[in-house]
Design an enzyme around this catalytic site. Structure first.
Site: not given
Ligand code: NAD
Ligand code: ZN
Length: 342
Positions: A40, A43, A63, A93, A96, A107, A263-264, A286
């Site tokens: 984050t 980004h 954070h 909050c 809610c 939330c 993953g986002i 999640i």
């Molecule tokens: P990161 O970007 O470091 O890890 C993603 C990994 O996926 C990289 O190592 C990349 O090489 C790999 N990847 C790319 N293409 C692939 C494929 N085809 N097959 C397998 N692996 C592949 O991110 P991170 O910090 O470890 O976070 C993981 C994910 O979770 C990110 O998408 C992030 O945005 C998301 N995230 C979500 C939350 C949430 O609360 N939902 C919180 C934090 C991060």
């Molecule tokens: Zn709330």
């Protein structure tokens, strides 16, 4: 105080002198010792379309942190100056439906530390006491600094039972790496990590993955054959945000299996819903951590043999924040820590 600030709408971060944050009667003032760099933050630094939509400069970013309590508000009874603490980065909050039912992680009005309010890449951070986690004794300080993403890993890895199951972790970023360690600690049989980056595949093995696979070289179907797996993966932890990877994982699941998606994605992902239907899969999104059950479980696992320290590959002073961000961005890294003490 010194802080890493997004000063204007555009790429870059600046180390600046800013006023110390103000605090109220329910708040805790914390002297930050160490912080972790999250995707984050990358980004926000690079000012991608999500950041441009979301961030209102000026903003102190960050954070993931550990620090010690400096001052508590008049209503705060259970913390004292000197206590070692981290912060839950989602400020909820409290009003809610879900908050009032105690399901704080659901939330819909969540405010993000270092995203929607001033964050922790600074000498001080202020948070409501309900967001402060008092660390148990003997928790490693560097590990304490990354409790927030470790919590993402734990919340995802434990969203389906993994004892005796075959788990596929898609993506070995820092969170996938920690999730692999957690799944193994929690009793999974196979923990297969799929990751194109060789540095991260090697790190996955150090973290306890039983097998690693380069998805560009070997298909999951073939790899299952090598392991003599019969039906498919029982549990998938999607931690890449990659469309092809998600579809591929979905096609390699056992009947009745569960996929937790952390993953986002950066684009819309099309999936074959008939695979979900006929294979009777459960797909679960999640976001964040469970407050504070995840934090409790993290502490229990760390004090009962789980070691996630190998995920930390780089350490810098906050003064070298540019080098720290470069290391995090390179991909040839696990978790990158910045130290805020002089
Ligand atoms: P990161 O970007 O470091 O890890 C993603 C990994 O996926 C990289 O190592 C990349 O090489 C790999 N990847 C790319 N293409 C692939 C494929 N085809 N097959 C397998 N692996 C592949 O991110 P991170 O910090 O470890 O976070 C993981 C994910 O979770 C990110 O998408 C992030 O945005 C998301 N995230 C979500 C939350 C949430 O609360 N939902 C919180 C934090 C991060
Ligand atoms: Zn709330």
């Amino acid at each position: 105080m010194r802080a890493l600030v997004k000063t204007t709408a555009g790429p870059g971060l600046e180390l600046r002198d800013v006023p110390e944050p103000e605090m109220g009667i329910d708040d805790v003032r914390i002297a930050v010792r160490k912080t972790g760099i999250c995707g984050t933050d990358l980004h926000i630094a690079s000012w991608d379309p999500w950041a441009a939509r979301t961030i209102k400069p000026p903003l102190v970013v960050g954070h993931e942190f550990v620090g010690e309590v400096l001052e508590v508000g008049a209503n705060v009874r259970d913390l004292a100056p000197g206590d070692t603490v981290s912060g839950e980065g989602h400020v909820v909050c409290g009003r809610c439906r879900h908050c009032r039912a105690g399901r704080w992680h659901l939330c819909a009005n969540t405010v993000g530390l270092g995203v929607n309010r001033d964050g922790a890449f600074a000498e001080q951070v202020v948070l409501p006491v309900t967001n402060v986690w008092h660390h148990w004794p003997r928790i490693d300080d560097d590990v304490a600094a990354i409790f927030d993403p470790f919590g993402n890993a734990v919340h995802t890895a434990l969203s389906f039972p993994v004892l005796g199951e075959d788990v596929l972790v898609v993506g070995a970023g820092p969170i996938g790496l920690m999730a692999a360690a957690v799944a193994r600690h929690a009793g999974a049989r196979y923990v297969v990590v799929s990751e194109p980056n060789a540095f991260r595949r090697e790190l996955a093995t150090k973290m306890g993955a039983t097998h690693v696979v380069d998805p560009r070289a070997t298909s999951l179907k073939d790899f299952q054959g090598e392991l003599h797996m019969v039906e498919g993966f029982d549990v998938v932890l999607e931690m890449s945000g990659n469309p092809t990877a998600l579809r591929d994982a979905l096609a390699n699941m056992a009947h009745g299996g569960g996929m937790a998606i952390l993953g986002i994605p950066t684009e819309e992902i099309q999936i074959d819903v008939s695979q979900v239907v006929f294979n009777q899969l459960t797909v679960r999104g999640i976001y964040g951590r469970e407050m504070y059950e995840t934090w409790y479980k993290m502490s229990v696992m760390l004090t009962s043999g789980l070691d996630i320290r190998p995920v930390i590959t780089h350490r810098f002073s906050y003064r070298d924040h540019e080098a720290a961000f470069d290391a995090a961005r390179s991909g040839d890294s696990g978790k990158v820590i910045m130290d805020w003490r002089d």
